[in-house]
Every structure is written in C-alpha cells, then in structure tokens.
Design a protein around this motif. Structure first.
Motif, short mmCIF file in Angstrom:
data_model
loop_
_atom_site.label_atom_id
_atom_site.label_comp_id
_atom_site.label_asym_id
_atom_site.label_seq_id
_atom_site.Cartn_x
_atom_site.Cartn_y
_atom_site.Cartn_z
N LYS A 162 0.83 -1.20 0.00
CA LYS A 162 0.00 0.00 0.00
C LYS A 162 0.87 1.25 0.00
O LYS A 162 2.02 1.22 0.43
CB LYS A 162 -0.89 0.04 1.25
N TYR A 163 0.24 2.34 -0.46
CA TYR A 163 0.84 3.66 -0.24
C TYR A 163 -0.28 4.66 0.00
O TYR A 163 -1.34 4.61 -0.64
CB TYR A 163 1.70 4.13 -1.41
N GLY A 164 -0.02 5.60 0.91
CA GLY A 164 -1.06 6.52 1.34
C GLY A 164 -1.87 5.86 2.45
O GLY A 164 -1.75 4.66 2.71
N TYR A 165 -2.69 6.66 3.11
CA TYR A 165 -3.46 6.16 4.24
C TYR A 165 -4.93 6.48 4.10
O TYR A 165 -5.31 7.50 3.49
CB TYR A 165 -2.95 6.78 5.54
N GLY A 166 -5.76 5.63 4.69
CA GLY A 166 -7.19 5.92 4.77
C GLY A 166 -7.83 6.09 3.41
O GLY A 166 -7.61 5.30 2.49
N PHE A 167 -8.63 7.15 3.26
CA PHE A 167 -9.32 7.36 1.99
C PHE A 167 -8.37 7.81 0.89
O PHE A 167 -8.76 7.89 -0.28
CB PHE A 167 -10.47 8.37 2.16
N MET A 168 -7.11 8.05 1.24
CA MET A 168 -6.09 8.38 0.24
C MET A 168 -5.22 7.17 -0.09
O MET A 168 -4.24 7.30 -0.83
CB MET A 168 -5.20 9.51 0.77
N GLU A 169 -5.57 6.02 0.42
CA GLU A 169 -4.72 4.84 0.26
C GLU A 169 -4.88 4.21 -1.12
O GLU A 169 -5.98 4.09 -1.64
CB GLU A 169 -5.10 3.82 1.34
N LYS A 170 -3.76 3.78 -1.70
CA LYS A 170 -3.76 3.00 -2.93
C LYS A 170 -3.16 1.63 -2.61
O LYS A 170 -2.13 1.54 -1.92
CB LYS A 170 -2.94 3.70 -4.02
N VAL A 171 -3.80 0.56 -3.11
CA VAL A 171 -3.46 -0.80 -2.72
C VAL A 171 -3.21 -1.66 -3.95
O VAL A 171 -3.90 -1.54 -4.96
CB VAL A 171 -4.60 -1.43 -1.88
N ALA A 172 -2.23 -2.55 -3.85
CA ALA A 172 -2.00 -3.57 -4.87
C ALA A 172 -1.96 -4.93 -4.17
O ALA A 172 -1.35 -5.08 -3.10
CB ALA A 172 -0.70 -3.32 -5.61
N LYS A 173 -2.62 -5.92 -4.77
CA LYS A 173 -2.63 -7.28 -4.22
C LYS A 173 -2.18 -8.26 -5.29
O LYS A 173 -2.39 -8.03 -6.49
CB LYS A 173 -4.03 -7.64 -3.73
N LEU A 174 -1.57 -9.35 -4.86
CA LEU A 174 -1.06 -10.35 -5.80
C LEU A 174 -1.15 -11.73 -5.17
O LEU A 174 -0.75 -11.92 -4.01
CB LEU A 174 0.41 -10.04 -6.14
N THR A 175 -1.67 -12.69 -5.92
CA THR A 175 -1.68 -14.08 -5.48
C THR A 175 -0.41 -14.76 -6.00
O THR A 175 -0.16 -14.78 -7.22
CB THR A 175 -2.92 -14.82 -6.00
N VAL A 176 0.39 -15.28 -5.09
CA VAL A 176 1.68 -15.87 -5.45
C VAL A 176 1.47 -17.20 -6.17
O VAL A 176 0.65 -18.03 -5.78
CB VAL A 176 2.54 -16.09 -4.19
N GLU A 177 2.23 -17.37 -7.26
CA GLU A 177 2.18 -18.61 -8.02
C GLU A 177 3.46 -19.41 -7.79
O GLU A 177 4.47 -18.87 -7.32
CB GLU A 177 2.03 -18.31 -9.51
N ASN A 178 3.41 -20.68 -8.13
CA ASN A 178 4.60 -21.54 -7.97
C ASN A 178 5.78 -20.98 -8.76
O ASN A 178 5.63 -20.49 -9.87
CB ASN A 178 4.30 -22.96 -8.47
#
Length: 767
Positions: A751-767
């Motif tokens: 993440k970067y930024g906090y609260g309503f200013m937060e930007k998030v990236a998610k990733l599912t790890v593969e083999n």
C-alpha cells in the motif's frame, strides 16, 4: 476588515497617494450594463443608460416594488466624480434616496439624499470613489420612472503598475506529463509560438495559439534547463519543467506557513481575536482536514522532511496563556512537523472546549487519522477527543467563546439536516457535515457504539438533500462559497469512494452536472472558472482561496466520473488554477508578495502585502497575499494594485487541500510476479530532485498478517515511478537481509497513502 476592492474612508476613497490618468469626464453609463429590482414591459433597465431623454426611453419599476433599485455595472474600475439623475415627468418626486457601492459583498451608502424636491438632480461627490458598479436605491411603494442615470468620471489607471508580459505562464514551472498551458490575451488569437531552451537558444517545441491560449503539454523534456515561450518579438518569463515541480516548490513552504501562522507559538506570541489554533483562523479555517489530507495523500514526503519544531509546554508561558493548549498529552520527540501541526490543532480545540459545529467536525479528522498518527502520539489523545465529540456532537447551541460574528449556523447539532447556505465569506458551505459524520460512524463502530448508525444516516440524508436541492447554476452553491467550495465536492467524492454501494441515488449524475457547469464557465483565454456568465469573481471579494482550493474540488469530481473527455477538461482546469496563482493571470503576478524570494523560479510577486491585521502574517513564509479582482478581468493589468490585499490562513489551507487531492489523484501502485521475481511499482509525488536519490520504503504483507519493509527507488532521474524487484526463493520474498514467508496461493499486499487516500495492490503468489 477583509476582502474588498474599494478602500473607503467614510465610504469614499481619497486618491491623494495614487496617480490617476485624468481625462475629460464622460457619461460612463453609456458603456455599462443595467439591472433593476423590477421593471415594466417596454421600460427595461437598459433604457435608463442609453443617453436618451425621451420619456418613452425610461426605466419604470413595478408599482408594488417597495424597495426599488437600479444598478449600473461599468466595464472596469472607475473613478466616479458625479452622478446625474433624471426622473421622468410621470414619476413621483423622491424626497429621499441613496447611492450605493458594493463593499465586502454588501451594498453600502456613498451618499444619502434627503429633502429633495427636484426631478433633475446632479450630485457632485465631495470625494471620488472607485468602483465598477453603483446602485440607486429608494424605499417607496409607488412607480418610479428614471429617464437617465448618468455616471461621470474616468477609467482608473494605477500609474505605479508595471508593464505586464504579453505571454503569461506559470513563472516557477510545470510538472512533467501534466497539462501545460499559457495565455497571450493581447497577441493574435492564432499566432505561432515556440518553446525556446534558454541555455542554448534552440527552439525545442512549436505550436499555435487557439483563442489566445497555447498548449505545450506534449513537451516533456528530461532536463533542468530554463525555457521560455516566444511569440514573434514577445517572450515570457523563464520557467522549468520538472518531475513533481509544483510539489518541489510548495511542500516545505506549505508546512512552514502553518508553523508560522500558529496562534501563540508561530512568528509571534501575540494573543489575537478571531483566533484559536491559527491567527485569524476563525471557526471555519479547515486546517485540520487540510493537514490530514496532505499527510494521508503522501506520507513519505512529509515523514522524510526535516523536523524544525518541537513541543512547547503551556506552563512555559505566562498566566495569560494558561489553558490555551495542553489538554492533549505531548507527542514523541521525533514527530514529523506535519503531525505536530495536526496535534496542535486538535489540542487547542480540546483545551478551549470549542463547540461550534465546524470545530467539532474538524476534530473528527483527527480521529480518522489516528491509526497513522499513533506511532508518535499517546493513546490519551484519541480517548480525549473521542469522548469530547461523543459528548458534544449533538449539542444544538454554542457558547460565546466558541463562535464569532460570522456564525450563521441555525444549529450546531451535526446530526441535523443542514439546508442553509452560507455567504461569500465562506463560513457555511453545503455538505460540511457529510465527511465528519461518516468518520464518526466508523469511529463509533470500532468502539462498539450501538448508536453508530445515526452518524451514517445523517451523512446519507445530508448528501441526499444536496443531490435533490442544490442548483449548480446558482453560483452561491459553487464559486460563491469562496475558499470553502471544495468542501462540497469532496463530500460527494468521499461518500462515493468509501460507500459506493450505499451512496444516495443520483450521486454520479449530480457530480457530472457540477462538472459541466464548471467547464461551461471556463471557456476563456485564462481557462479560468468564472463566478457566473456575467461575473468573473464574486463581486467585491478577495477570492484568492477559491482559486487555490478549486483543484481539490476538480480532482474530487474526477475521481467519481468516468467520461474521459469531461475528466480531461477538469484536469486542464485544475492545473490552470494552480498556474493562475503562479502568474498566469491578468496581473502577471504570483499571489505571494515574497514569491520571488521564497519560491523557486518566481520572478514577480504580488504588488504588496498587508501589514498587521488580525493574522499578523508579515513574517510568515508562503503567504498568498492577493489575486486578480473582477476589474482585472478579462485583461486589465493597468488597474494594478487596486483592491484589498491580505493573506489569510483559510487561503493556504485551501491550497493544502488541493495539493493533497492532486497527489492522491496521480498516485497508483502495482505488483506483479515474473517467474521468481516480485516487481512493485509505485507512482507518487516523491521525486523532487533528479540529481539525488530519494528512495521510499513500503510495507509488504502476506496473508498471515506478517510484513517487512521493502525499498523502492526512482525508475530514472526524471521519473515519478518508483520500482523495487525482489526475489521469491525457498518460500519467502527476500528484501536485503529481511524475508517474508510466502507459499503458492498466498496473497501479498502493498500500500501507499493512508485511509481514503490509500492506494493498494494485491497479488496471489504462483509456484
């Protein structure tokens, strides 16, 4: 006294200290436009200023018009010396009437006439007045008929005004990969222009003006060179184009202004009226939410900033300061300056037990930011603020010590529906309770409060009312709210962002309607959003804060809308208003008098600064002292230093908020896996100097809640993209000597930024 363009001594301006260009007195009404309280068919207001003395060419009021007035607006600032009034033969004689000029948003008397028994009246003013509009006003319940209202004088010219560049730019510079435009109002509307590198003299970009506007947004050099716009023989001030340029020249200055403008502890320890945490801040300065928005949008930029202030105990001051602050326990010694300022604002409000609805609403932002502040602040701070708001949130009334003469609130209960609009003072903007109630909803839920829903319901009902009742065509719902306008559109954006499935019906279309009105009022060679079709700025007001705060509203609207064409138009407006404050305006000046000394690249600052005043901002850095008034537009630089000049903390907090929302709008983060490598990219306003490495650390976490810090570096010296590459080996992500356990199917989050200013990236790890 603030924000008027008519400097009055007993309602008249004695022009002994300013040189005026004198000319033969002419009937200036012939160049103006007229409006009236009422009129009869065939006898409209314009007939009273057409130079004809025929009774058929008269203005007639409605016979039932108890308060009759006829207003003449002149093309620009005018030195008015004499007024001739001719009543039609059919009109009643008026024994009493008034001549008025606009002053601080209200009409005030220039001359009161009593005992009149004539129908032809000539009034020589004992002292000339400066105005661009004058009004005849009479109290009568009989029909009035005015054949002519003639105004004699001459155009006002400030002989001390310097020649203005024919090409107006952002004097400091432009951001890479953002809209870059300039104005050339007095040159050929479709002239060719060149961008010239000042170090080499080479033409590096060519273009063509469109309606006096040049656009060189496609020119994005990777250089620290100075550039200038050249059209034929005319040349602009030099400027630079850099990565995050506006942030580079503003971030430290923004914080320094807030430090210096603190009440008691800033550049002076004087105790001032209309002041609590901030000198001359009144109850509607929006400082807390501006600082919280800034910090949440770009925390690394403020956490790495040099710390220049430290906690000052209240008991180190004399008795007259006792209790002015200190209700909240002190913060840690290494607390960043911006967090200290957030604490200061809340501490003073709690110490003074301020109960005005705006002050309570501001404290909600402190609660919202708490998860990100608590590493420096003791838990007592949150507990005290939360308990205080629980106790006072629904309190209807306010004690005298918490309010001022500008208070228009019908109720200080923040759960109540707010249907009253404030004036152009900016003291009561629509939607001011929406975000605070949503914050209290979340805070109450986290504390297990069974009545938490009441806060959400209040916010929902308020926004629903706004959607159904606000008319964006009425300028008092938009620019008429002055530096507080951003409060309204931010309420729409916050609700949509945080509760998209629970938002009131019609939210997005209401935002789209607002955007269309804003765009329609900006079709001019300044890309400047006007007050209305006929007025450039709110009449008679120093509207500096609206120019500075509008980008926050525009970026908020852009975060809601999907139409790319509309969003692009709004983006141009956001940057044109930043540029306006940095010199792309009819005066050719930056809004700050000391701009050339304090802001990198600024060549010409505002004409003057206000000495003294309630705010005592004389020694404070980065004061926005003034801005062009209605009579400077569309292009009258000869008016010069006419109008009220005085900085105000409300102007700077509007700019703070715009900078926060701008940073958030352009921030993004991505994460991808390429074989055994994890790649994280952050786009954020952090690279301020291409000659230095300015890394950023982010927290990478796995599905089990474990985390490690990972370091990202600039992708290149002139890039706003930061990149980090990390090996995935033997069931872990490696970052230097640190590792984070992962296995196939785990979800990683950064993440970067906090609260309503937060930007998030998610990733599912593969083999």
């Amino acid at each position: 006294m603030k924000y008027t363009y008519i400097k009055l001594i007993v309602f008249a301006l004695w022009l002994s200290s300013i040189s005026i260009v004198h000319a033969q007195q002419n009937n200036l009404s012939l160049t103006g436009t007229a409006s009236a309280s009422s009129s009869q068919e065939g006898f409209n207001p314009e007939k009273a200023i057409d130079g004809k003395t025929d009774p058929s060419s008269s203005w007639k009021s409605d016979s039932e018009d108890e308060f009759s007035w006829l207003m003449v607006r002149l093309p620009g600032a005018t030195e008015i010396l004499r007024i001739d009034l001719t009543l039609a033969a059919s009109s009643v004689i008026l024994p009493e009437f008034k001549l008025q000029i606009m002053h601080n948003g209200t009409w005030q008397n220039v001359q009161e006439v009593k005992g009149n028994d004539q129908k032809e009246i000539s009034l020589e003013l004992t002292k000339p007045v400066l105005s661009d509009r004058i009004r005849f006003f009479a109290t009568t319940n009989k029909e009035l008929a005015i054949t002519e209202l003639a105004i004699y004088g001459q155009e006002y010219v400030d002989s001390t005004a310097m020649d203005v560049k024919k090409i107006l730019v952002n004097q400091s510079g432009y951001n890479l990969n953002r809209p870059k435009r300039f104005s050339a109002p007095s040159l050929a509307a479709d002239a060719d222009f060149n961008v010239v590198d000042q170090s080499t003299g080479q033409v590096v970009f060519k273009g063509k003006l469109t309606n006096h506007v040049g656009d060189f947004s496609d020119f994005n050099p990777l250089s620290l060179d100075d550039y200038a716009i050249v059209v034929a023989e005319e040349e602009s001030f030099p400027f630079r184009i850099g990565v995050n340029w506006m942030e580079r020249v503003s971030y430290r200055n923004m914080v320094d202004f807030m430090i210096g403008s603190r009440h008691y502890l800033g550049t002076t320890d004087a105790i001032r009226s209309l002041s609590w945490a901030w000198r001359d801040g009144d109850f509607f300065n929006w400082a807390q939410q501006s600082l919280v928005s800034l910090y949440l949008s770009n925390p690394a930029a403020f956490e790495r900033m040099e710390q220049t202030i430290h906690y000052v105990p209240n008991d180190s001051f004399s008795e007259e300061y006792e209790g002015a602050w200190g209700a909240l326990e002190p913060y840690a010694a290494n607390t960043p300056d911006i967090v200290q300022l957030i604490h200061w604002d809340a501490d003073v409000k709690i110490s003074h037990k301020l109960e005005h609805e705006m002050q309570k609403a501001e404290l909600a932002y402190f609660l919202y930011a708490w998860p990100y502040l608590k590493q420096w602040l003791p838990q007592q701070n949150f507990d005290v603020v939360y308990a205080y708001l629980q106790q006072t949130w629904e309190k209807e009334t306010v004690e005298e010590y918490s309010t001022t003469k500008y208070d228009l609130s019908p109720s200080h209960n923040l759960l109540a529906l707010k249907t009253k609009l404030g004036t152009t003072k900016g003291e009561l903007p629509p939607g001011h309770s929406v975000i605070p109630n949503l914050i209290m909803f979340e805070a109450a839920k986290s504390k297990g409060d069974p009545e938490a829903q009441k806060y959400f319901d209040a916010a929902f009902n308020q926004l629903d009312w706004m959607i159904k009742n606000l008319d964006w065509n009425d300028p008092m719902t938009t620019k008429g709210q002055r530096m507080s306008e951003h409060i309204t559109m931010r309420a729409f954006a916050f609700f949509f962002s945080e509760y998209p499935e629970k938002s009131p019906s019609g939210l997005k279309s209401k935002v789209a309607d607002w955007a269309k009105v804003a765009i329609s009022r900006s079709n001019n060679y300044w890309d400047f959003r006007k007050f209305s079709e006929d007025e450039w700025t709110p009449p008679s007001w120093n509207e500096t804060g609206n120019v500075l705060g509008l980008p926050a509203a525009l970026f908020s609207a852009m975060s809601v809308l999907e139409d790319q064409e509309i969003k692009h138009s709004l983006e141009i407006l956001a940057w044109s208003h930043f540029d306006n404050s940095f010199g792309r305006n009819p005066t050719g000046r930056h809004f700050s008098f000391r701009g050339p000394a304090e802001i990198e690249g600024v060549e010409l600052g505002w004409y003057s600064f206000h000495k003294g005043g309630i705010g005592l901002l004389d020694e404070v850095k980065f004061v926005f002292d003034g801005s062009p008034k209605s009579f400077h537009y569309p292009n009258h630089p000869e008016v010069g230093d006419l109008g009220w000049t005085e900085g105000w903390v409300q102007f700077n907090t509007a700019f703070n908020t715009s900078m926060g929302y701008m940073a958030n709008y352009y921030t993004s983060i991505t994460m991808e896996q390429q074989s055994d490598e994890l790649i994280i990219k952050l786009k954020a306003s952090l690279n301020f100097d291409p000659t230095k490495k300015e890394p950023v650390n982010l927290l990478l976490s796995n599905s089990n809640g474990q985390d490690i810090w990972v370091e990202l570096v600039e992708e290149s010296p002139y890039s706003d993209v930061y990149i980090g590459k990390f090996k995935i080996t033997k069931g872990s992500v490696e970052s230097g000597a640190k590792s984070l356990a992962v296995k196939s199917g785990d979800e990683l989050t950064v993440k970067y930024g906090y609260g309503f200013m937060e930007k998030v990236a998610k990733l599912t790890v593969e083999n």
